[in-house]
Structures are given as C-alpha cells and as structure tokens.
Design an enzyme around this catalytic site. Structure first.
Site, PDB file in Angstrom:
ATOM      1  CB  CYS A   1      37.690  37.102  40.962  1.00 21.66           C
ATOM      2  SG  CYS A   1      39.234  38.020  41.032  1.00 21.66           S
TER       3      CYS A   1
ATOM      4  CG  HIS B   1      37.379  35.163  37.102  1.00 17.22           C
ATOM      5  ND1 HIS B   1      37.378  36.491  36.755  1.00 17.22           N
ATOM      6  CD2 HIS B   1      38.421  34.990  37.970  1.00 17.22           C
ATOM      7  CE1 HIS B   1      38.359  37.101  37.401  1.00 17.22           C
ATOM      8  NE2 HIS B   1      39.000  36.213  38.135  1.00 17.22           N
TER       9      HIS B   1
ATOM     10  CG  ASN C   1      41.773  38.591  37.260  1.00 15.59           C
ATOM     11  OD1 ASN C   1      40.615  39.021  37.246  1.00 15.59           O
ATOM     12  ND2 ASN C   1      42.210  37.746  38.173  1.00 15.59           N
TER      13      ASN C   1
HETATM   14  N1  ACO Z   1      58.062  38.045  36.021  1.00 16.39           N
HETATM   15  C1  ACO Z   1      59.129  37.220  36.152  1.00 16.39           C
HETATM   16  N2  ACO Z   1      59.257  36.357  37.152  1.00 16.39           N
HETATM   17  C2  ACO Z   1      58.287  36.325  38.080  1.00 16.39           C
HETATM   18  C3  ACO Z   1      57.167  37.156  38.020  1.00 16.39           C
HETATM   19  C4  ACO Z   1      57.074  38.035  36.927  1.00 16.39           C
HETATM   20  N3  ACO Z   1      56.035  38.892  36.757  1.00 16.39           N
HETATM   21  N4  ACO Z   1      56.369  36.904  39.056  1.00 16.39           N
HETATM   22  C5  ACO Z   1      56.961  35.929  39.770  1.00 16.39           C
HETATM   23  N5  ACO Z   1      58.128  35.595  39.180  1.00 16.39           N
HETATM   24  C6  ACO Z   1      59.093  34.590  39.598  1.00 16.39           C
HETATM   25  C7  ACO Z   1      58.988  34.262  41.056  1.00 16.39           C
HETATM   26  O1  ACO Z   1      59.726  35.190  41.820  1.00 16.39           O
HETATM   27  C8  ACO Z   1      59.585  32.875  41.087  1.00 16.39           C
HETATM   28  O2  ACO Z   1      60.977  32.999  41.076  1.00 16.39           O
HETATM   29  P1  ACO Z   1      61.892  32.021  41.974  1.00 16.39           P
HETATM   30  O3  ACO Z   1      61.590  30.651  41.436  1.00 16.39           O
HETATM   31  O4  ACO Z   1      63.262  32.504  41.679  1.00 16.39           O
HETATM   32  O5  ACO Z   1      61.433  32.225  43.369  1.00 16.39           O
HETATM   33  C9  ACO Z   1      59.185  32.273  39.758  1.00 16.39           C
HETATM   34  O6  ACO Z   1      58.830  33.374  38.910  1.00 16.39           O
HETATM   35  C10 ACO Z   1      58.016  31.324  39.841  1.00 16.39           C
HETATM   36  O7  ACO Z   1      57.024  31.956  40.630  1.00 16.39           O
HETATM   37  P2  ACO Z   1      55.693  31.206  40.978  1.00 16.39           P
HETATM   38  O8  ACO Z   1      54.852  32.099  41.819  1.00 16.39           O
HETATM   39  O9  ACO Z   1      56.030  29.858  41.483  1.00 16.39           O
HETATM   40  O10 ACO Z   1      55.059  31.092  39.522  1.00 16.39           O
HETATM   41  P3  ACO Z   1      53.781  30.288  39.086  1.00 16.39           P
HETATM   42  O11 ACO Z   1      54.107  29.332  38.033  1.00 16.39           O
HETATM   43  O12 ACO Z   1      52.978  29.802  40.245  1.00 16.39           O
HETATM   44  O13 ACO Z   1      52.930  31.446  38.380  1.00 16.39           O
HETATM   45  C11 ACO Z   1      51.085  32.900  38.852  1.00 16.39           C
HETATM   46  C12 ACO Z   1      52.544  32.559  39.121  1.00 16.39           C
HETATM   47  C13 ACO Z   1      50.954  33.334  37.398  1.00 16.39           C
HETATM   48  C14 ACO Z   1      50.654  34.004  39.777  1.00 16.39           C
HETATM   49  C15 ACO Z   1      50.228  31.638  39.088  1.00 16.39           C
HETATM   50  O14 ACO Z   1      50.518  31.073  40.335  1.00 16.39           O
HETATM   51  C16 ACO Z   1      48.774  31.933  39.009  1.00 16.39           C
HETATM   52  O15 ACO Z   1      48.240  32.284  37.986  1.00 16.39           O
HETATM   53  N6  ACO Z   1      48.040  31.725  40.107  1.00 16.39           N
HETATM   54  C17 ACO Z   1      46.646  31.997  40.135  1.00 16.39           C
HETATM   55  C18 ACO Z   1      46.479  33.321  40.706  1.00 16.39           C
HETATM   56  C19 ACO Z   1      45.430  34.097  40.019  1.00 16.39           C
HETATM   57  O16 ACO Z   1      45.032  33.892  38.908  1.00 16.39           O
HETATM   58  N7  ACO Z   1      44.971  35.079  40.763  1.00 16.39           N
HETATM   59  C20 ACO Z   1      44.009  35.956  40.286  1.00 16.39           C
HETATM   60  C21 ACO Z   1      43.071  36.325  41.370  1.00 16.39           C
HETATM   61  S1  ACO Z   1      42.163  34.971  41.867  1.00 16.39           S
HETATM   62  C22 ACO Z   1      41.264  34.644  40.639  1.00 16.39           C
HETATM   63  O17 ACO Z   1      40.927  35.520  39.895  1.00 16.39           O
HETATM   64  C23 ACO Z   1      40.901  33.247  40.424  1.00 16.39           C
END
Ligand code: ACO
Length: 325
Positions: free
Chosen positions: A115, A252, A282
């Site tokens: 990224c 980004h 993204n």
């Molecule tokens: N739909 C519904 N529920 C979901 C989904 C989905 N698509 N994905 C995960 N869940 C559930 C999980 O299973 C979890 O359930 P549980 O509590 O029963 O175990 C719950 O939602 C919470 O999951 P978390 O992973 O804790 O959710 P979080 O609030 O951290 O959000 C996310 C997840 C959106 C991925 C966040 O962590 C994030 O944005 N992280 C940054 C990652 C990123 O942007 N990566 C891109 C590449 S790197 C970059 O470009 C910078």
C-alpha cells in the site's frame, strides 16, 4: 543556484467498469452494508473484468495522465509501476505498460511496497529526475487486488478494490524554495519484523502459488495511525512547514477511521482531506494516485497547492511526500 525538481504536469486515473456494492457482498457472505460502512467507510469497490490485467488498468491511467500533461509516450524517460498484483511473476508490469503505450525510449521497472508502493515509486522517480538521469517519468500505481483476496474471508475481502492512477513528472529548475513547484521531499521507512501483520500466503519461491492476502486488522490499524502521523510530521519538519500550510492531505485510502484518526492527530481539518475510500475501497498502491486524480478532476487540487501524501502497507512499509502541485 538552481535546483532540479520533479514537477507534476499530468494526473490520470482508471477504474474498471464493474461496481461491487456492500449489499451484493452481503448476499454471498456473512456481512452487512452497515458493518462494512461503520468499520471502514466503504460502500462499494470496482472489480477488474475477467482478462483485464493490472497492466491494462495502469496503461489506461497512464494514457489519461499523458493526455493531461500534453505529452506523448515517446516523451517519457522512466516508467515506474507500483504494484503487488503484477500480471506475471516476471517481467515487470512496467515493461508491459511500456509496450502497450509505445514508450520506446523509457526504462521501466516495478516497485513493490504494497500500500506504500506509490510513495516509494514517487520517491524513486523523483531521485532519478533530481540526479539528472531522466528528464521525465510516469509514476503509476495499479492493482487488481480482487485476484489475491480470499472471498470467503469476510475480515479482508470486503476492504479492497481494483484501479489505477498515474502522474507524469517533468524536470524543472527553480530556486528550490518550498514555494517552487515539484516534489519537495519524500520519506520512506520499513520494518520487516512486522511481516505477519499483513502478507500474502504464497509466491513463486515459497508455495509456488499466488496465495491470498492475510491480515491482523486490529494490529495494522494500530500501527497505521501512529506511523502515518509520525511520517507526515517528519515531512513537514524536513521542509520547515506546519500542518496549517497544507492545502490538501491525500492519505492512502485504507480505512476512513484511520484517515480521520491521522488527520485529527495532525490537526488537519476534514475539508482539506481527500477521501475516496467510500467508492473505491482500498486499492493499495493505486489509492493515492486515484485520490489525486479525483481531486484534480473536480478542481480541488490546483497548481501551486501544497499536497501531503502518506501511506502504510505490508512489510511493513510506510512513507510520506510533500508536493507543491
Ligand atoms: N462483516 C461482519 N462482521 C465481520 C466482518 C465483516 N466483513 N469482518 C469481521 N467481522 C467480525 C469479526 O469476526 C469479529 O467478530 P467477533 O467479535 O464475533 O469475533 C467482529 O466483526 C470484530 O472484528 P474485528 O476484526 O475486531 O473488527 P475491527 O473493529 O478491528 O475492524 C477492520 C476490522 C475493519 C479490518 C479494522 O481492524 C481495520 O480497518 N484495520 C486496518 C486494516 C486495514 O486497513 N488494512 C488495509 C491494508 S493495510 C493498509 O492499507 C494501511
């Protein structure tokens, strides 16, 4: 004394025709429009058509940028493509783009920093121009991330999309002050110890297969806000500028919450932040040039504006750049 700078003279973009909405995803996956929008700010993404490759997206964006610059492909001395989704393991997608464009005088290679790829590619091209090795460059971010997603993994597949953006850079000489046009500076960092937070579980030398993207979302989020804020402060300090000097912040596009958190940390108001995550999702190395493209098309970013870009990606890698547009 005159200083040689890389000046942006054209900006282009390309998005595939097919739109995939959150609601459509929710029909085949245990997720919902509400969850995806609340957690990431995404409502839809673009998906490359069957047979449409990263080089096709990159070539379309490059043509658009060349046309905006009033350049022909023959004017270009260097093509750098930032991508983690190359058409083939080798040769570099940049050479495929070169052939499609007919940019016969250029040297062409890829940069792989996930990224952060576009910031790394911009820094590379800028250094080639500053050193006098080339007088012009095409810097392209192009991705077909849809091809490396595990479409059964709701924690990752809902976050990404396909697309490409491109800049044409041209060498110009000036006084070298921060008021002069061009790339003022770039700042790059990596920490390979953070590999496991974001990687693809395959490759030619490991599994022999392409593999799928794997991510520790929460950990990536934590690193993203801290490191992206640090590297933007580094860029401002290096140029003796402050956040209030910034006309446009073009981060980004990984997650709306990361973008808001970073802008808040820096004290940059929301109306100066270019956000495209809602409709593009993204697009990894393509996200910054696509956002630049959108904001130049709608006349927000104008000549002489000070533009701050920053990104973090797998590796981990992160970086920033300041550009007097
Ligand atoms: N739909 C519904 N529920 C979901 C989904 C989905 N698509 N994905 C995960 N869940 C559930 C999980 O299973 C979890 O359930 P549980 O509590 O029963 O175990 C719950 O939602 C919470 O999951 P978390 O992973 O804790 O959710 P979080 O609030 O951290 O959000 C996310 C997840 C959106 C991925 C966040 O962590 C994030 O944005 N992280 C940054 C990652 C990123 O942007 N990566 C891109 C590449 S790197 C970059 O470009 C910078």
């Amino acid at each position: 004394m005159t200083v040689r700078r890389s000046v942006v003279v054209g900006c282009g973009g390309y998005l595939p025709e097919k739109v995939l909405t959150n609601d459509e995803l929710a029909q085949r996956l245990d997720t919902s429009d509400e969850w995806i929008r609340d957690r990431s700010g995404i409502t839809q993404r673009y998906i490359a058509a069957e047979g449409e490759m990263t080089s096709d997206l990159g070539t379309a964006a490059a043509r658009d940028a060349l046309s905006a610059a009033g350049f022909t492909a023959a004017d270009i001395g260097l093509i750098v493509v930032a991508t983690s989704t190359p058409d083939e393991t080798f040769p570099a997608t940049a050479t495929v783009v070169q052939a499609k464009l007919g940019a016969d005088k250029a040297m062409a290679f890829d940069v792989q920093a996930v990224c952060s790829g576009f910031v790394y590619a911009l820094a590379t091209a800028d250094n080639f121009i500053k050193s006098g090795q080339v007088d012009s460059a095409l810097v392209i971010g192009a991705e077909t991330f849809s091809r490396i997603l595990d479409w059964q993994d709701r924690g990752t597949c809902v976050l990404f999309g396909d697309g490409a953006g491109a800049l044409v850079l041209k060498a110009e000489s000036g006084a070298g002050t921060t008021a002069d046009r061009g790339v003022l500076s770039t700042h790059l960092h990596s920490d390979g110890r953070l590999h496991d937070l974001l990687y693809v579980d395959g490759g030619p030398s490991s599994t022999g297969e392409v593999g799928f993207l794997r991510m520790e979302g929460k950990e990536v989020f934590r690193h993203a806000v801290v490191k992206m804020a640090e590297v933007t402060v580094e860029a401002l300090e290096a140029n003796d500028l402050s956040a209030s000097d910034i006309d446009w912040f073009v981060p980004h596009q990984a997650n709306k919450r990361i973008i808001d958190g970073t802008a808040k940390k820096l004290g940059i108001s929301g109306d100066k932040v270019v956000v495209t995550i809602e409709s593009h999702a993204n697009t990894s190395a393509a996200s910054i040039p696509l956002a630049l493209w959108v904001a130049t098309q709608d006349q927000r970013i104008k000549r002489d504006d000070l533009v701050l870009i920053e990104a973090l990606g797998g590796g981990m890698t992160w970086g920033s750049g300041l550009v007097r547009w």
